[in-house]
Design an enzyme around this catalytic site. Structure first.
Site, PDB file in Angstrom:
ATOM      1  N   LYS A 158      -8.446  -0.395   0.342  1.00 16.35           N
ATOM      2  CA  LYS A 158      -9.586  -0.827   1.147  1.00 16.35           C
ATOM      3  C   LYS A 158     -10.460  -1.751   0.317  1.00 16.35           C
ATOM      4  O   LYS A 158     -10.922  -1.364  -0.762  1.00 16.35           O
ATOM      5  CB  LYS A 158     -10.417   0.376   1.623  1.00 16.35           C
TER       6      LYS A 158
ATOM      7  N   GLU B 259       0.818  -1.223   0.000  1.00 16.32           N
ATOM      8  CA  GLU B 259       0.000   0.000   0.000  1.00 16.32           C
ATOM      9  C   GLU B 259       0.847   1.266   0.000  1.00 16.32           C
ATOM     10  O   GLU B 259       1.705   1.465   0.869  1.00 16.32           O
ATOM     11  CB  GLU B 259      -0.938   0.030   1.204  1.00 16.32           C
TER      12      GLU B 259
END
Length: 588
Positions: A197, A181
């Site tokens: 997410k 990420e």
């Protein structure tokens, strides 16, 4: 341990990476109190403008240095730590830092299922009361390292390639981050955040894998979770952005990782003139993807539910380096998929975003999927194929090599002609007779093979039914989908009574899957069937041949269906199609 980074270049060309290694640092910048954190970031920016490369981290517990309203536990180490280097040395692909023995860690969760369920109930109650609408709940895995930190980092990088990886040593603590990420990438003018997410497991077949990715993209719960954090990041970026410059050019992008699909979105902005690195952190830190929204309320819940500090996990790990025209280029990950070491003690956080639509069972399974990367890296294994060599000729060799090559691609294992050269040499030494050949491929792509005399099998073979299900952690994991020497989950079911040839397994849903050493076929209502891969089983070569020849077809077989089975067959490439008998437990 050598300091290294292997970062995707998020605003560069596709596949472009920043791979560097570093020698002794010129200077260390460290903050041990909240009022020192901003000064460290200012010193890092000044060093990068002066031509140095600065690699380091900001701990999650540094949040209050940027906003006193953000609550955390007390830190258990420096709140910010950076090492400055005069130069960054090249790190070529395939150039491993360590040649030591592989690292080994046995992990244990600090969180029981009962405690997880109770925390989920508290979160849902708080969401229902309007306290917040999403919170990121986490807990640490803990283990003891046998081997070197560098060897563990090398294994982690193979297990989770392609993201934003860094390893560094503060002296008291080693940080091994292989996060997929991006927190932010900033060149002094343009900034990109890429919050992650939304999660789904990988599929057992290409078709199932594609379906799971599509389901992730379209699932209302996953999309809502993603949009909540995108909105939070848009708001955070607006604090340092020029008016009307905040954009979301990409939404709901699915990214394939080895054990999971993850959903990301891009949020971009142009920063105002005079914006400094410390201003970027003040606007964004901690990243909303690992807090929840609204951020302050979510962090209050995190502090209440999580009994210990997160540390570098969920903070920021990155590099600040010289940019164009005397500026800087700063790239930081969100350090998920990150191991912290102190001596031999290892900690790795696992968590997920919880919304009103989150189901307890689904979130628990998501944690298991997310922890697969560290499980893969923490116990050495080889890729494995078992082949039949009869009178110098290989049985189903193309199918075995394709399956091994698919496994090598999945586990980021180098592939070369050495595999076939190894087999050719072995075949020349065993020109007559029937041989069971065990072909191994290690993490560095080195092949080896051994041959063992293969005696005929007495028929029918006797099978026993497992006394409990193979847990979903294994049944739907990569060490069932791919054949390796990591077989403890199978070995636990191996027959102890020599009267039995093998054990018939089933999953937690009560679906028959396979045996520990081969696949299974059952005659039901006059038709031979074999369980589909989605039930959780190895795609055996013998099974594939039987399907190709239309000897069997795929169908789910449940425990409740066992009395209807008219005949059984054990199937693998080595033994072929063996008539079998299943001993059912006595009815109480």
């Amino acid at each position: 341990m050598e300091t290294r980074i292997d970062f995707t270049q998020p605003q560069g060309l596709p596949g472009e990476r920043l791979r560097r290694r570093f020698g002794a640092p010129r200077e260390i910048f460290a903050a041990h109190a909240l009022n020192e954190v901003r000064a460290v970031l200012e010193a890092v920016e000044a060093a990068a403008r002066a031509g140095q490369w600065c690699l380091g981290f900001v701990r999650y517990e540094a949040a209050a240095a940027f906003d006193p309203a953000l609550p955390t536990h007390a830190a258990d180490g420096p709140l910010a730590w950076f090492a400055a280097y005069d130069q960054a040395l090249p790190w070529a692909d395939g150039e491993d830092a360590a040649q030591e023995a592989p690292a080994h860690v046995v992990w244990r969760s600090s969180l029981t299922r009962d405690a997880f369920d109770q925390a989920m109930a508290q979160i849902h109650e708080a969401i229902a009361s309007g306290a917040f609408y999403q919170v990121n709940y986490t807990a640490p895995l803990r283990g003891t390292l046998q081997g070197s930190p560098q060897a563990l980092f090398d294994a982690l990088l193979r297990a989770q390639p392609g993201g934003y990886a860094a390893c560094m040593d503060t002296g008291e603590e080693q940080i091994l981050s292989v996060s997929p990420e991006l927190f932010f990438d900033w060149d002094g003018k343009h900034i990109l955040a890429r919050p992650m997410k939304g999660t789904a497991p990988r599929g057992a077949t290409p078709e199932e894998d594609a379906a799971l990715a599509q389901e992730l993209r379209s699932a209302p719960k996953e999309r809502a979770e993603n949009v909540m954090i995108v909105d939070l990041l848009r708001n955070d970026l607006s604090r340092i952005a020029e008016p009307f410059s905040v954009k979301v050019p990409r939404l709901f992008h699915t990214q394939a990782l080895p054990s999971v699909w993850q959903m990301t979105s891009d949020v971009q902005a142009t920063t105002r003139p005079g914006t400094r690195l410390v201003d970027v952190f003040a606007a964004l830190f901690p990243c909303g993807s690992i807090t929840g929204a609204p951020k302050v309320a979510a962090m209050r819940m995190i502090q209440a539910l999580e009994p210990s500090p997160r540390g570098v996990y969920c903070g920021a790990v990155g590099v600040v380096r010289p940019g164009a025209d005397g500026g800087i280029q700063a790239t930081f990950n969100v350090p998920i998929r990150t191991v912290a070491l102190r001596g031999a003690q290892a900690v790795c956080g696992i968590g997920s975003g919880i919304t009103s639509g989150a189901l307890v069972e689904s979130e628990w399974r998501e944690w298991q999927h997310k922890s697969a990367f560290v499980e893969r890296a923490s116990q050495p294994f080889h890729l494995l194929e078992t082949l039949a060599l009869e009178d110098g000729a290989w049985r189903h060799l193309p199918e075995h090599l394709q399956r091994l090559q698919d496994a090598a691609a999945h586990f980021s294992t180098p592939w070369s002609s050495q595999v076939t050269q190894c087999l050719d040499a072995l075949a020349a030494e065993h020109a007559t007779g029937l041989w069971r050949v065990r072909l191994l491929l290690d993490a560095r792509g080195r092949a080896s093979a051994e041959a063992f005399a293969c005696a005929p099998t007495a028929l029918p073979v006797r099978l026993q039914l497992a006394d409990q299900p193979l847990s979903d952690r294994w049944a739907h994991g990569e060490f069932v989908r791919y054949k390796t020497t990591r077989r403890a989950h199978y070995d636990a079911f191996a027959p102890t009574d020599p009267a039995f040839f093998d054990t018939l397994l089933f999953n937690e849903q009560g679906e028959i899957t396979e045996c520990t050493r081969g696949n299974i076929a059952a005659l039901v209502d006059g038709r031979w069937i074999t369980p589909p891969l989605a039930c959780g089983l190895l795609p055996g070569v013998g099974r594939a041949i039987a399907l190709r020849e239309a000897r069997v077809s795929e169908a789910v077989l449940r425990l409740a269906d066992l009395p209807r089975v008219q005949a059984w067959a054990f199937v693998n490439s080595l033994r072929g199609w063996l008539a079998a008998e299943l001993k059912l437990p006595a009815q109480s």
